[in-house]
Motif scaffolding. Sequence first.
Motif, PDB file in Angstrom:
ATOM      1  N   ALA A  25       0.841  -1.200   0.000  1.00  0.00           N
ATOM      2  CA  ALA A  25       0.000   0.000   0.000  1.00  0.00           C
ATOM      3  C   ALA A  25       0.876   1.250   0.000  1.00  0.00           C
ATOM      4  CB  ALA A  25      -0.912  -0.001   1.230  1.00  0.00           C
ATOM      5  N   GLY A  26       0.567   2.158  -0.926  1.00  0.00           N
ATOM      6  CA  GLY A  26       1.303   3.424  -0.937  1.00  0.00           C
ATOM      7  C   GLY A  26       2.643   3.360  -1.645  1.00  0.00           C
ATOM      8  N   ILE A  52       0.840  -3.876   4.281  1.00  0.00           N
ATOM      9  CA  ILE A  52       1.000  -2.713   5.153  1.00  0.00           C
ATOM     10  C   ILE A  52       2.493  -2.449   5.295  1.00  0.00           C
ATOM     11  CG2 ILE A  52       0.555  -1.755   7.459  1.00  0.00           C
ATOM     12  CD1 ILE A  52      -2.014  -2.553   6.103  1.00  0.00           C
ATOM     13  N   PRO A  53       2.954  -1.269   4.914  1.00  0.00           N
ATOM     14  CA  PRO A  53       4.388  -1.015   5.056  1.00  0.00           C
ATOM     15  C   PRO A  53       4.826  -1.069   6.524  1.00  0.00           C
ATOM     16  CG  PRO A  53       3.237   0.971   4.275  1.00  0.00           C
ATOM     17  CD  PRO A  53       2.221  -0.125   4.349  1.00  0.00           C
ATOM     18  N   PHE A  54       5.999  -1.683   6.760  1.00  0.00           N
ATOM     19  CA  PHE A  54       6.508  -1.819   8.134  1.00  0.00           C
ATOM     20  C   PHE A  54       8.016  -1.598   8.133  1.00  0.00           C
ATOM     21  CE2 PHE A  54       7.686  -4.792  11.800  1.00  0.00           C
ATOM     22  CZ  PHE A  54       7.370  -3.854  12.769  1.00  0.00           C
ATOM     23  N   SER A  55       8.494  -0.992   9.209  1.00  0.00           N
ATOM     24  CA  SER A  55       9.915  -0.640   9.315  1.00  0.00           C
ATOM     25  C   SER A  55      10.843  -1.849   9.410  1.00  0.00           C
ATOM     26  CB  SER A  55      10.128   0.244  10.546  1.00  0.00           C
ATOM     27  OG  SER A  55       9.591  -0.391  11.697  1.00  0.00           O
ATOM     28  N   ALA A  71       7.193   3.272   0.487  1.00  0.00           N
ATOM     29  CA  ALA A  71       5.869   3.682   0.949  1.00  0.00           C
ATOM     30  C   ALA A  71       5.966   4.528   2.221  1.00  0.00           C
ATOM     31  CB  ALA A  71       4.995   2.453   1.182  1.00  0.00           C
ATOM     32  N   LEU A  72       6.803   4.073   3.163  1.00  0.00           N
ATOM     33  CA  LEU A  72       6.941   4.822   4.426  1.00  0.00           C
ATOM     34  C   LEU A  72       7.516   6.210   4.150  1.00  0.00           C
ATOM     35  CD1 LEU A  72       8.262   2.019   6.818  1.00  0.00           C
ATOM     36  CD2 LEU A  72       6.012   3.127   6.900  1.00  0.00           C
ATOM     37  N   LYS A  73       8.475   6.264   3.243  1.00  0.00           N
ATOM     38  CA  LYS A  73       9.101   7.539   2.913  1.00  0.00           C
ATOM     39  C   LYS A  73       8.078   8.508   2.306  1.00  0.00           C
ATOM     40  CE  LYS A  73      13.590   6.808   2.183  1.00  0.00           C
ATOM     41  NZ  LYS A  73      14.688   6.262   1.380  1.00  0.00           N
ATOM     42  N   SER A  74       7.121   7.951   1.569  1.00  0.00           N
ATOM     43  CA  SER A  74       6.099   8.812   0.959  1.00  0.00           C
ATOM     44  C   SER A  74       5.029   9.204   1.975  1.00  0.00           C
ATOM     45  CB  SER A  74       5.461   8.113  -0.239  1.00  0.00           C
ATOM     46  OG  SER A  74       4.461   7.213   0.201  1.00  0.00           O
ATOM     47  N   GLY A  75       5.156   8.749   3.225  1.00  0.00           N
ATOM     48  CA  GLY A  75       4.224   9.148   4.279  1.00  0.00           C
ATOM     49  C   GLY A  75       3.121   8.138   4.549  1.00  0.00           C
ATOM     50  N   MET A  76       3.253   6.938   3.994  1.00  0.00           N
ATOM     51  CA  MET A  76       2.213   5.928   4.165  1.00  0.00           C
ATOM     52  C   MET A  76       2.222   5.364   5.585  1.00  0.00           C
ATOM     53  SD  MET A  76       0.079   5.150   1.888  1.00  0.00           S
ATOM     54  CE  MET A  76      -1.376   4.114   1.934  1.00  0.00           C
ATOM     55  N   SER A  77       1.037   4.972   6.052  1.00  0.00           N
ATOM     56  CA  SER A  77       0.903   4.395   7.390  1.00  0.00           C
ATOM     57  C   SER A  77      -0.305   3.476   7.359  1.00  0.00           C
ATOM     58  CB  SER A  77       0.667   5.511   8.407  1.00  0.00           C
ATOM     59  OG  SER A  77      -0.569   6.132   8.110  1.00  0.00           O
ATOM     60  N   LEU A  78      -0.618   2.874   8.495  1.00  0.00           N
ATOM     61  CA  LEU A  78      -1.817   2.027   8.546  1.00  0.00           C
ATOM     62  C   LEU A  78      -3.062   2.881   8.318  1.00  0.00           C
ATOM     63  CD1 LEU A  78      -3.024  -0.751   8.971  1.00  0.00           C
ATOM     64  CD2 LEU A  78      -2.997  -0.343  11.425  1.00  0.00           C
ATOM     65  N   THR A  79      -3.087   4.041   8.939  1.00  0.00           N
ATOM     66  CA  THR A  79      -4.240   4.942   8.790  1.00  0.00           C
ATOM     67  C   THR A  79      -4.474   5.286   7.321  1.00  0.00           C
ATOM     68  OG1 THR A  79      -3.580   5.875  10.912  1.00  0.00           O
ATOM     69  CG2 THR A  79      -5.255   7.073   9.683  1.00  0.00           C
ATOM     70  N   SER A  80      -3.397   5.628   6.605  1.00  0.00           N
ATOM     71  CA  SER A  80      -3.610   5.982   5.199  1.00  0.00           C
ATOM     72  C   SER A  80      -3.869   4.749   4.331  1.00  0.00           C
ATOM     73  CB  SER A  80      -2.468   6.838   4.654  1.00  0.00           C
ATOM     74  OG  SER A  80      -1.224   6.368   5.073  1.00  0.00           O
TER      75      SER A  80
ATOM     76  N   THR B 171      22.906  -3.686   5.341  1.00  0.00           N
ATOM     77  CA  THR B 171      22.681  -2.305   4.886  1.00  0.00           C
ATOM     78  C   THR B 171      21.202  -1.944   4.843  1.00  0.00           C
ATOM     79  OG1 THR B 171      22.762  -3.113   2.630  1.00  0.00           O
ATOM     80  CG2 THR B 171      24.792  -2.162   3.514  1.00  0.00           C
ATOM     81  N   SER B 172      20.309  -2.895   5.182  1.00  0.00           N
ATOM     82  CA  SER B 172      18.878  -2.577   5.115  1.00  0.00           C
ATOM     83  C   SER B 172      18.476  -1.717   6.308  1.00  0.00           C
ATOM     84  CB  SER B 172      18.058  -3.860   5.090  1.00  0.00           C
ATOM     85  OG  SER B 172      18.337  -4.637   6.223  1.00  0.00           O
ATOM     86  N   GLY B 173      17.338  -1.039   6.179  1.00  0.00           N
ATOM     87  CA  GLY B 173      16.786  -0.228   7.265  1.00  0.00           C
ATOM     88  C   GLY B 173      17.756   0.837   7.732  1.00  0.00           C
ATOM     89  N   THR B 174      18.074   0.803   9.043  1.00  0.00           N
ATOM     90  CA  THR B 174      18.941   1.828   9.616  1.00  0.00           C
ATOM     91  C   THR B 174      20.386   1.358   9.764  1.00  0.00           C
ATOM     92  OG1 THR B 174      18.332   1.095  11.837  1.00  0.00           O
ATOM     93  CG2 THR B 174      17.036   2.876  10.907  1.00  0.00           C
ATOM     94  N   SER B 175      20.679   0.148   9.283  1.00  0.00           N
ATOM     95  CA  SER B 175      22.042  -0.422   9.321  1.00  0.00           C
ATOM     96  C   SER B 175      22.609  -0.543  10.730  1.00  0.00           C
ATOM     97  CB  SER B 175      23.014   0.403   8.464  1.00  0.00           C
ATOM     98  OG  SER B 175      22.549   0.516   7.162  1.00  0.00           O
ATOM     99  N   THR B 176      21.748  -0.812  11.719  1.00  0.00           N
ATOM    100  CA  THR B 176      22.211  -1.006  13.099  1.00  0.00           C
ATOM    101  C   THR B 176      21.715  -2.347  13.653  1.00  0.00           C
ATOM    102  OG1 THR B 176      20.354   0.203  14.016  1.00  0.00           O
ATOM    103  CG2 THR B 176      22.347   1.480  13.571  1.00  0.00           C
TER     104      THR B 176
END
Lengths: 265, 407
Positions: A25-26, A52-55, A71-80, B171-176
């Motif tokens: 999504a997003g 759902i985008p996840f970190s 997606a997260l960089k573009s501001g996507m979240s669960l709400t959106s 190197t993915s995510g925050t690399s930590t």
Amino acid sequence: MNRIDKTFAELKAQNKKALIGFLTAGDPDFETSFEILKTACTSGIDILELGIPFSDPTCDGPVIQVASERALKSGMSLTSTFKLAKKLRAEVETPIVIFSYYNPLFKYGLDRLAEKLDECGIDGVLIVDLPPEEAGPLRTAIADKDVHIIRLAAPTTTEKRLNMLVDGAGGFLYLITRTGVTGTGGLDHNVVAKHATAVKAISPLPICLGFGISSGEDTKRLAPFADGLVVGSALVKIIANATDKATLPGKIREKIIELRSGMDE
Amino acid sequence: MNIEDTKIIGKYPDATGHFGKYGGRYVGETLMAALTDLEEAWIHAKTSPEFMQEFRSMLRNYAGRPTPLDYAKRLSDHIGGAQIYLKREDCAHTGAHKINNVVGQGLLAKKMGKKKVIAETGAGQHGVATATIAARFGMECKVFMGAEDVRRQAPNVQRMQLLGAEVIPVTSGTSTLKDAMNEALRYWVAEVEETFYIIGTVSGPHPYPEMVRDLQRVIGDEARQQMFDQVGRLPDQLIACVGGGSNAMGLFYPFLDDPCSMVGVEAAGLGVNTPQHAASISGGSPGALHGAMTYLLQNDEGQIHEAWSISAGLDYPGVGPEHALLHDLNRVHYEGITDQEAVDAFQMLCKYEGIIPALESSHALAFALKEAKKRSKDEILLVNLSGRGDKDLDHILNYLAEKKSEG
């Protein structure tokens, strides 16, 4: 009747298999994502898996990891994502399954989640890191909603555990084709076919194969052994490689037609 | 209330691997079978006199246990309050408490017939410990380490390579550290049949939090006996730093039913009220990550925040689930110590006791210095000096040079 159940009943009557498309999504942004999803739903997919985008996507390979990041960089979240799903539901009747890690849903609040799934016309939730043993609170929260919790089985799942997994499950069983994370390649069609046949003998639910299915050749070889096939990274790759966002819906449509033709031969 | 109801030792986790509402197994289906196998193997091992004998023998002859209980008299006199005792885990082989856990898990991997081990590492201490045990047992070892940490902790990368391990920069995510753990889990899911994943802290899916605690409790078991032998009584307060929380669980666990207060010291970085900290309990909220329900640093949408600390070993956005429970039970108090406070304590221990502590342990020490001032001379604080600080020298010297040029 839940749209997922309806879809499988209709496909069965036509002697056809389900093509399930996964998209984050997003990805790459809300508006483009909406156009891509709408096109996907009208180009031959039978069920949409909306990621759902996840970190911290520990079950995903590089392609879907990067899709999450975009997606997260573009501001996507669960709400959106819910906004996106609702907008999509206003235009298509394709069953929508939310494909997520547990944390965003848990943090959102399970009761609030249940209301939102209902409101957005979402038909199922598939949570990659929530085995049935931990799913009690979610089951309780959505008990009175027409939403299926889609369960997963893996090549490492024992027969005893498989019986537990299918007991009381709804929608379809997502059968992971190989050990490893999501991504293209690495499939041994014969091994997958044998595994799918064994699971099909136990499962009262339709079984859908996912992980590593990326071409018309894959869909052609595997469709006879399952009720549906899931394609994710192969679609997401198209977004990753795009230089012009406006061409994305067309390219996704082409890929879906290729996958579909393999299955319908 | 019945006195038995207030007892904690032996009560957690429950049969399903939960510490109250925390812990559990939040992993993909592919790993469930491996975790069940591991749980069975662990239950068998911990009740097997032969296994425990081998474990204890390796701790003694290879890891150098027992580690000393050391009275920091000059430091205590300088502060002028409570007496400070140090449990000297810095004296263990490889320079930190991490060795206790990897000896145990390495033995278990051997018993389970696994030839390959993998590990995640932040500061590199757990990676070094895992590479050490892999060399000792002749196993193939891969260590996942954030690319950023590979750069920051070059000496430990060289150590691991010297010991024959392959260091894989992530190197993915925050690399930590959190990304290193993500990548280790991804690798494990693909190679699960042949590979044993040696998790370095009391975190991850069941049975890891329980298993790592049980392997680390040797710290507390020794310290408790040493207190009776050397001082003739229990300490008034136990203090240990908490990143994932394995050295703290190891020290605290055998004392949980004793009348001692306990403080877990989290890294407050630039301050818990800033975005730059690693205090998951003081500054986070419950959620599921890396296989367990616990306290996490996250935003309102459940996305995980990057943690921040001067100490790479505390730089993790989660905490072991048993700590989450002990916090909720109000049995352990969790406090924050900033980068600056930790560095001050680091210098103080060098100067007054001739011990160079790890930056992680310096957080515990910093809290002890503050607490000692508030207490009388006949009270005793027991601090877990979880590791030695050689690895941190470059980092500290740079930090002090920067402060000097700012000041």
